[in-house]
Design a protein around this motif. Structure first.
Motif, mmCIF file in Angstrom:
data_model
loop_
_atom_site.group_PDB
_atom_site.id
_atom_site.type_symbol
_atom_site.label_atom_id
_atom_site.label_comp_id
_atom_site.label_asym_id
_atom_site.label_seq_id
_atom_site.Cartn_x
_atom_site.Cartn_y
_atom_site.Cartn_z
ATOM 1 N N SER A 49 1.229 -1.054 0.144
ATOM 2 C CA SER A 49 0.062 0.140 -0.022
ATOM 3 C C SER A 49 1.000 1.450 0.333
ATOM 4 C CB SER A 49 -1.322 0.073 1.364
ATOM 5 O OG SER A 49 -0.393 -0.059 2.391
ATOM 6 N N LEU A 50 1.915 0.878 0.670
ATOM 7 C CA LEU A 50 2.759 2.350 0.589
ATOM 8 C C LEU A 50 3.468 2.839 -0.667
ATOM 9 C CD1 LEU A 50 4.286 4.544 2.880
ATOM 10 C CD2 LEU A 50 6.509 2.916 3.457
ATOM 11 N N ALA A 51 4.068 1.338 -0.500
ATOM 12 C CA ALA A 51 4.983 1.512 -1.445
ATOM 13 C C ALA A 51 3.737 1.442 -3.688
ATOM 14 C CB ALA A 51 5.138 -0.027 -2.560
ATOM 15 N N PHE A 85 4.916 6.711 6.848
ATOM 16 C CA PHE A 85 3.903 5.682 7.303
ATOM 17 C C PHE A 85 4.493 5.656 9.400
ATOM 18 C CE2 PHE A 85 5.118 0.733 8.427
ATOM 19 C CZ PHE A 85 4.099 0.383 7.732
ATOM 20 N N GLU A 86 3.261 5.472 9.533
ATOM 21 C CA GLU A 86 3.475 5.770 11.100
ATOM 22 C C GLU A 86 4.149 6.503 11.774
ATOM 23 O OE1 GLU A 86 5.441 1.954 11.724
ATOM 24 O OE2 GLU A 86 3.715 0.662 11.428
ATOM 25 N N LYS A 87 3.820 7.972 11.443
ATOM 26 C CA LYS A 87 4.690 9.112 11.797
ATOM 27 C C LYS A 87 5.730 9.553 11.120
ATOM 28 C CE LYS A 87 0.580 9.196 15.406
ATOM 29 N NZ LYS A 87 0.232 10.375 16.543
ATOM 30 N N ARG A 88 6.362 8.784 10.830
ATOM 31 C CA ARG A 88 7.621 8.901 10.330
ATOM 32 C C ARG A 88 7.707 9.016 8.407
ATOM 33 N NH1 ARG A 88 9.870 4.056 13.958
ATOM 34 N NH2 ARG A 88 9.881 4.717 15.853
ATOM 35 N N LEU A 89 8.735 9.675 8.234
ATOM 36 C CA LEU A 89 9.035 9.903 7.024
ATOM 37 C C LEU A 89 9.781 8.236 6.344
ATOM 38 C CD1 LEU A 89 9.795 10.742 4.923
ATOM 39 C CD2 LEU A 89 11.712 12.566 4.841
ATOM 40 N N ALA A 90 8.712 7.563 5.412
ATOM 41 C CA ALA A 90 9.252 6.197 4.761
ATOM 42 C C ALA A 90 10.653 6.521 4.236
ATOM 43 C CB ALA A 90 7.681 5.983 4.271
ATOM 44 N N LEU A 91 11.343 6.163 3.838
ATOM 45 C CA LEU A 91 12.263 6.285 3.110
ATOM 46 C C LEU A 91 12.705 4.347 2.405
ATOM 47 C CD1 LEU A 91 14.695 8.304 4.559
ATOM 48 C CD2 LEU A 91 13.246 9.196 2.921
ATOM 49 N N LEU A 92 13.157 4.141 1.113
ATOM 50 C CA LEU A 92 13.764 2.937 0.332
ATOM 51 C C LEU A 92 15.074 3.480 1.074
ATOM 52 C CD1 LEU A 92 12.668 0.339 -0.590
ATOM 53 C CD2 LEU A 92 13.057 1.369 -2.694
ATOM 54 N N VAL A 93 15.819 2.512 1.409
ATOM 55 C CA VAL A 93 17.085 1.956 0.437
ATOM 56 C C VAL A 93 17.802 1.184 0.197
ATOM 57 C CG1 VAL A 93 16.944 3.734 3.347
ATOM 58 C CG2 VAL A 93 17.130 1.225 2.982
ATOM 59 N N ARG A 94 18.675 1.556 -0.153
ATOM 60 C CA ARG A 94 19.810 0.655 -1.036
ATOM 61 C C ARG A 94 20.786 -0.030 -0.264
ATOM 62 N NH1 ARG A 94 23.527 4.305 -4.275
ATOM 63 N NH2 ARG A 94 24.874 5.382 -2.368
ATOM 64 N N TYR A 95 21.094 -1.265 -0.787
ATOM 65 C CA TYR A 95 22.158 -1.648 0.145
ATOM 66 C C TYR A 95 23.284 -1.954 -0.361
ATOM 67 C CZ TYR A 95 24.816 -6.284 0.989
ATOM 68 O OH TYR A 95 25.818 -7.387 1.247
#
Length: 141
Positions: free
Chosen positions: A62-64, A91-101
């Motif tokens: 849902s977030l994606a 997301f859950e009152k926090r800034l949601a970030l997609l991170v890399r490996y």
């Protein structure tokens, strides 16, 4: 555990991983992108391995799906590009970030401090991150 050992545990041959590393040195991009482009595993399998290795969840579907240009208003484009992050929204009152490996936790702590905002990290492939970053930041590949 490293991504390489996780891939070996999934049955990927060592010589195939050496080929992926050589390809990465020659052509660039991330190791996970090179593994995917060589067809050594699927993107879903890679996301699962990245999640296990980094101990971070993939983003909820849902977030994606909700990533849009309004997500970029929450996170400066220069930081996203510099650190290879994709803003996903809140997301859950926090800034949601997609991170890399591999995840640079020191950089994430610095970003959270600079923005005076708690962050929630999710892991994904470089290709997934670029797609989401492009959607959020309005860039074209």
């Amino acid at each position: 555990e490293t991504l390489e050992t996780a891939l070996l545990g999934q049955g990927v041959a060592g010589e195939d991983l050496v080929s992926a590393q050589a390809r990465q040195r020659r052509l660039g991009a991330s190791f996970d992108t090179n593994v995917l482009e060589l067809g050594l595993c699927s993107e879903a399998e890679m996301n699962e391995l990245l999640s296990v290795v980094q101990r971070l969840p993939p983003p909820p579907e849902s977030l994606a799906k909700s990533v849009s240009r309004s997500s970029a208003e929450l996170f400066p484009k220069a930081l996203a590009e510099r650190y290879g992050l994709a803003p996903l929204g809140v997301f859950e009152k926090r800034l949601a970030l997609l991170v890399r490996y591999p995840v640079d936790l020191a950089a994430i702590d610095e970003i959270s401090f600079l923005l005076s905002r708690p962050v929630r990290l999710f892991i994904g492939t470089e290709l997934q991150r670029k797609r989401m970053q492009n959607t959020a930041l309005g860039d074209v590949e």
